[in-house]
Design an enzyme around this catalytic site. Structure first.
Site, PDB file in Angstrom:
ATOM      1  CG  HIS A 143     -10.286  -3.358   5.972  1.00  0.00           C
ATOM      2  ND1 HIS A 143     -10.140  -3.338   4.606  1.00  0.00           N
ATOM      3  CD2 HIS A 143      -9.348  -4.219   6.433  1.00  0.00           C
ATOM      4  CE1 HIS A 143      -9.174  -4.166   4.257  1.00  0.00           C
ATOM      5  NE2 HIS A 143      -8.675  -4.705   5.346  1.00  0.00           N
ATOM      6  CG  HIS A 152      -4.769 -10.962   2.478  1.00  0.00           C
ATOM      7  ND1 HIS A 152      -5.998 -11.190   1.923  1.00  0.00           N
ATOM      8  CD2 HIS A 152      -4.566  -9.629   2.386  1.00  0.00           C
ATOM      9  CE1 HIS A 152      -6.516 -10.059   1.511  1.00  0.00           C
ATOM     10  NE2 HIS A 152      -5.650  -9.090   1.784  1.00  0.00           N
ATOM     11  CG  HIS A 156      -9.046  -8.190  -0.047  1.00  0.00           C
ATOM     12  ND1 HIS A 156      -8.317  -7.550   0.933  1.00  0.00           N
ATOM     13  CD2 HIS A 156     -10.218  -8.528   0.539  1.00  0.00           C
ATOM     14  CE1 HIS A 156      -9.026  -7.499   2.051  1.00  0.00           C
ATOM     15  NE2 HIS A 156     -10.193  -8.084   1.823  1.00  0.00           N
ATOM     16  CG  HIS A 195      -1.896  -1.068   1.314  1.00  0.00           C
ATOM     17  ND1 HIS A 195      -3.248  -0.844   1.162  1.00  0.00           N
ATOM     18  CD2 HIS A 195      -1.761  -2.405   1.533  1.00  0.00           C
ATOM     19  CE1 HIS A 195      -3.904  -1.982   1.283  1.00  0.00           C
ATOM     20  NE2 HIS A 195      -3.013  -2.951   1.512  1.00  0.00           N
TER      21      HIS A 195
END
EC number: 3.5.1.5
Length: 573
Positions: free
Chosen positions: A327, A279, A253, A143
């Site tokens: 998030h 992930h 994701h 990121h």
């Protein structure tokens, strides 16, 4: 000639064939399988620099000019650790690329000198004797929230970043996306002067094919599908359709809440096409509770992010708060809290350890500042390997040393992400022809703090003492930027990876960039079988009620580690 004991030889010239080296304070040992410098059989001819040493005029240094092929730099007597092997060699660099792994020196006075390792007056020497050399790390999940991540990444041995973002905007804090051609252009400009290869990912969460083609022409290297933007089956299919036509990778994701479908629906939308599953365990996001099962599929290229690496007694406690912040969730909203709690499962985190050791999860990235730590990709990879060595013993093919395991784990942050994203022609391994993106380690600090980070043939980062001292070594010795980190040098030694359509559309002419723009290779036919040493496809099952994980029918019990190497022996905090 005086005979040298093996111990004395190692002290003078570094270890040789058959010698074993411990990696930091882990239980992992490597054994050198080949010495391309000749070893004790050519004792006295080793390429060693210094007063009274070999690499002097008319001795180890010959007359060859650069125009006649002399390398720009030779790293002497270093132990190369890569997915393809563990050897000792002199490593030559010329024009920012690796030209040879062999024996360096002067063929007029020495035997067995590699023709591309003839040391001349234009050759610089980096002493690798007694040290370990790996390929520059590739963080496949970045990121771009703040520019300071560059320093942390370089200080951890990372030389390539794959991901997205525009700074501390909410979209970038949560998703590795650089949306749209305007943001992409500005980020390519902003990153131009850093000693770091960059591959930006555009937003794939749309059914508008033209929106994605516009981003490809604007300079992204591929796409990211993120649940915070809506990873619906329709968006997945649309994104992969464009990716197939463009030849680029898609990182996924998936839908933690299972709002638009379950893991089976996502796999149906993927329809056997190549995809990089971020992930894969699920704590970082993805279908709860069974996203981990995608690691069994031949078309899925699975990766982990480092906060769950390895499973420890502290892993669960830190994850809930991290997730709420990353998030944009509120603990005051019951639905937000339930969303967060659904992602944190000790059984799948524990299974992730084993799947890495089997080679079923192929890559490790950071998830920088979005539940992961960019400076710990390399460190946590080796902590995971150590934990698995303690629990499972030697891998098949290892006996007394851990070469098979070490080669598997080093591939997770070097060659595997390079292959997954079409970068392997330029980076990802210590091989002739590739960019000299290399990390030099003192064995005692392997995976913890690099001795030096070489970017495109130039030292960009290194452990360095007080600049006002009379020698380079007085404390405080800290990882510091070197001349290779200066903007013009960094641009000359680094690349931006972009979609081929960007170059065909004239991106290089539209942007005032100093570095090369390199097209990614077509990755659409690549699958798990193409992940070096990480191509296993075990059967993975998750009980939907208890979250118990079975791998090839066997339950993997949770045994979180209470103590790790590469931790407080090296760090105050």
């Amino acid at each position: 000639m005086t005979d040298l004991s093996r111990a004395r030889y190692a002290e003078l010239f570094g270890p040789t064939t058959g010698d074993r080296i411990r990696l930091a304070d882990t239980d992992l040992l490597i054994e050198i399988t080949e010495d391309r410098g000749g070893g004790p059989g050519l004792a006295g001819d080793e390429a060693v620099f210094g007063g009274g040493k070999v690499l002097r005029e008319s001795m180890g240094q010959g007359r060859a000019t650069r125009a006649e092929g002399a390398p720009d730099t030779v790293i002497t007597g270093v132990v190369v650790v890569d997915h393809w092997g563990i050897i000792k060699a002199d490593v030559g660099i010329r024009g920012g690329r690796i030209v040879a792994l062999g024996k360096a020196g002067n063929p007029d006075t020495m035997s067995g000198v590699h023709p591309d390792l003839v040391v001349g007056p234009s050759t610089e020497i980096i002493a690798g004797n007694g040290k370990i050399l790996t390929a520059g790390g590739i963080d496949c999940h970045v990121h771009f929230i703040c520019p300071q991540i560059m320093d942390e990444a370089l200080g951890g041995g990372i030389t390539t970043m794959i991901g997205g973002g525009t700074g501390p905007a909410e979209g970038s804090k949560a998703t590795t996306v650089t949306p749209g051609s305007w943001h992409t252009a500005r980020m390519l400009e902003a990153l131009d002067g850093w000693p770091m290869n960059i591959a930006l990912l555009g937003k794939g969460n749309t059914v508008s094919s033209e929106s994605m083609w516009e981003q490809l022409r604007g300079g992204v290297s591929g796409f990211k599908l993120h649940e915070d933007w809506g990873s619906t089956p329709a968006a997945i299919d649309a994104c992969l359709t464009v990716a197939d036509a463009a030849g680029v990778q898609v990182a996924l994701h998936s839908d933690t809440l299972n709002e638009a479908g379950f893991v089976e629906d996502t796999l149906a939308a993927i329809a056997g096409r190549a995809i990089h599953a971020y992930h894969t365990e699920g704590a970082g996001g993805g279908h709860a509770p069974d996203i981990i099962t995608v690691a069994a599929h031949a078309n899925v290229l699975p990766s982990s992010t480092n906060p769950t690496r390895p499973h420890t007694v502290n892993t669960l406690d830190e994850h809930l708060d991290m997730l709420m912040v990353c998030h944009h969730l509120s603990p005051k909203i019951p639905e937000d809290l339930a969303f967060a709690e659904s992602r944190i499962r000790p059984s799948t985190i524990a299974a992730e350890d084993l799947l890495h050791d089997l080679g079923a999860i192929s890559m490790i990235g950071s998830d920088s500042q979005a539940m992961g730590r960019i400076g710990e990709v390399v460190l946590r990879t080796w902590q995971t390997a150590h934990v698995m060595k303690r629990r499972r013993g030697f891998l098949a093919g290892d006996n007394g040393a851990d070469n098979q395991r070490v080669q598997r784990y080093v591939a997770k942050y070097t060659i595997c992400p390079a292959v997954a994203h079409g970068l392997e022609d330029e980076i990802g391994s210590v091989e002739v022809g590739k960019l000299a993106d290399l990390v030099l380690w003192d064995p005692a600090f392997f995976g913890v703090r690099p001795h030096a980070v070489i970017k495109g043939g130039m030292i960009a980062w290194a452990a360095m003492g007080d600049a006002n001292a009379s020698i380079p070594t007085p404390q405080p010795v800290l990882p510091r930027p070197m001349f290779g980190a200066a903007p013009k040098a960094a641009a000359a030694t680094s690349v931006h990876f972009v979609a081929p359509h960007a170059l065909e559309d004239g991106l290089a002419d539209r942007l005032d960039l100093s570095r090369r723009l390199v097209p990614v290779a077509n990755v659409r036919s690549r699958g798990k079988a193409d992940m070096p040493r990480n191509d296993a496809q075990p059967r993975i099952e998750v009980d939907p009620d208890t979250f118990t994980v079975r791998i090839d029918g066997d339950v993997w019990e949770e045994q979180p580690a209470a103590e790790l190497p590469m931790a407080q022996r090296y760090f105050l905090f």
